[in-house]
Write a protein that holds these residues in place. Structure first.
Motif: not given
Ligand code: H79
Length: 429
Positions: A213, A216, A179-180, A183
């Motif tokens: 997030d 997401v 995720i980081t 993205h």
């Protein structure tokens, strides 16, 4: 007050993604699924052939020879773009546990192959460049990881040395990394059915991901409920019928994942679907108010097969002409069938006709609504009639598109939100 009501109606422990984000996802209608990894060196199915067609030790050594020197992320993403696809989902980690990105939490990853380059990162970057939403597939189960209790398909007795708590930390670490660093727009989970994984673990992970997030999008394969629906207890944002077209559903979002060939991962000479099959599948998913995630398995050298690229391009060419009847539309107002599928937007009904076997297309009347104009999309006017409880189109000439002809029915008022007519949908006399 409103927020409380929403919380009460939500399945327990679940946090739903902003409905506007889900609506934006559903407007996209078509995405590319990519199943890939060292297993392509054998041409057998990803994950499932481990300990079956390919011995476990052979399978687990394949990464040592995985060197896809012809991989070109831009080419893959451009192929998706030219196919009219709006998002792309890559198997970052399938059931076999191999990681296509340089994860810090396992050495069983792409940096330990002769190739040594980040596949997930390259695709994320290209997707940004081409305006395609980048999404990540991640299997909950991991037959390769020592802390996941089941070490192959068929293994029934959990390994006493495995530690599911440690494995959950591993998952969280990896998903945080994904995720980081990349993205993703959406996370596509799978492999949630085995006994070590529980509903509480799913709820906990969903909440963890949403903290990383909140926007997401997450499919419905985290919890222990059915892939097909979004019933009570579902953890995730949309349903995932696999290898078939989902049923019309105006309430719950869904995406069918379907292979272009037969196997998810590349198989030499795999049977490929025809263009009419592909277009009809797309129209029938849109007609049922769902998305289509069409899968391709690239080859071990990094290329997609030329015949598959060609097929995808043909889909894109069809969409260039008729995409306004697919993107951003809703399914209905009639249930799709083997003859045609319907979509709608504002005061228009789009009719996707797959076979023209007669002189008329007969549809049930929509009480209170009348056709004001009917025409081939990008073509001439088509005669229409209202009689009794039916309305019909005259088809006494060649249809404009042998793959799938699209008609537009302009109605006297917006039809986007009228209830679906479930009985008799379409008929050609
Ligand atoms: O990633 C793709 C599949 O590998 C995965 N989901 C899609 C997106 C998947 N995991 N489990 N399943 C699909 C269902 C399992 C079907 C099976 Fe079989 C039936 C497994 C064993 C028998 C398929 C058919 C694999 C071998 C034969």
């Amino acid at each position: 007050m409103n927020g409380q009501a929403q919380l009460q109606s939500a399945p327990s422990g679940n946090i739903h993604t902003d409905p506007k984000i889900i609506a934006g996802f559903m407007d996209k209608r078509l995405g590319l699924f990519i199943h890939w990894g060292p297993v392509t060196l054998r041409g057998t199915e990803i994950g499932w052939s481990r300990n079956h067609q390919v011995s476990q030790s052979d399978y687990d050594s394949l990464y040592k020879e995985f060197n896809p020197v012809l991989f070109d992320a831009d080419q893959w993403v451009k192929t998706a773009k030219d196919a009219g696809m709006k998002y792309l989902t890559i198997t970052a980690k399938h059931h076999d546990g191999f990681c296509l990105w340089p994860t810090a939490f396992s050495t069983y990853n792409i940096m330990h192959t002769p190739y040594k380059k980040d596949i997930v990162g390259a695709l994320a970057k290209s997707c940004k460049k081409y305006g395609i939403q980048f999404c990540i597939y991640y299997s909950v189960l991991d037959w390769h990881h020592p802390d996941y209790p089941l070490h192959n398909d068929g293994k029934k007795v959990p390994d006493p040395l495995a530690d599911m708590e440690k494995y959950r930390v591993y998952m969280k670490n990896q998903l945080k990394e994904l995720i980081t660093q990349y993205h993703p727009y959406m996370l596509w989970f799978d492999g949630n059915w085995e006994s070590p994984w529980t509903q509480d673990m799913a709820t906990d992970l969903y909440q963890y991901l949403k903290k990383l997030d909140k926007n997401v999008i997450i499919n419905n394969r985290l919890g222990k409920t059915s892939d097909e629906g979004m019933g009570p207890g579902t953890v995730g944002d949309y349903a995932t019928p696999e290898q078939h077209i989902g049923q019309l559903n105006m309430k719950d979002p869904w995406e069918s994942c379907i292979t272009l060939c037969e196997q998810w991962a590349w198989k030499p000479n795999d049977a490929m679907k025809s263009l009419p099959q592909c277009i009809q599948t797309l129209c029938s998913t849109a007609g049922g108010n769902g998305n289509l995630l069409l899968n391709v398995g690239p080859m071990p050298d990094g290329r997609m097969e030329a015949r598959q690229i060609k097929r995808l391009k043909e889909i894109g060419d069809w969409l260039k002409q008729y995409g306004s009847s697919i993107y951003g539309t809703k399914g209905g107002p009639f249930v799709p069938d083997s003859i045609c599928a319907f979509t709608r937007k504002d005061n228009k009904i789009y009719v996707h006709l797959f076979h023209a076997t007669g002189s008329q297309l007969v549809m049930p009347d929509l009480p209170g609504f009348r056709i004001t104009k009917a025409y081939f999309l990008k073509g001439e006017a088509v005669p229409f009639y209202h009689y009794g409880d039916h309305m019909s189109l005259e088809l006494h000439r060649n249809l404009p598109d042998p793959v799938c002809s699209v008609f537009v029915l302009e109605m006297n008022a917006p039809v986007e939100n009228i209830p679906v007519i479930i009985k008799i949908t379409s008929k050609i006399d």
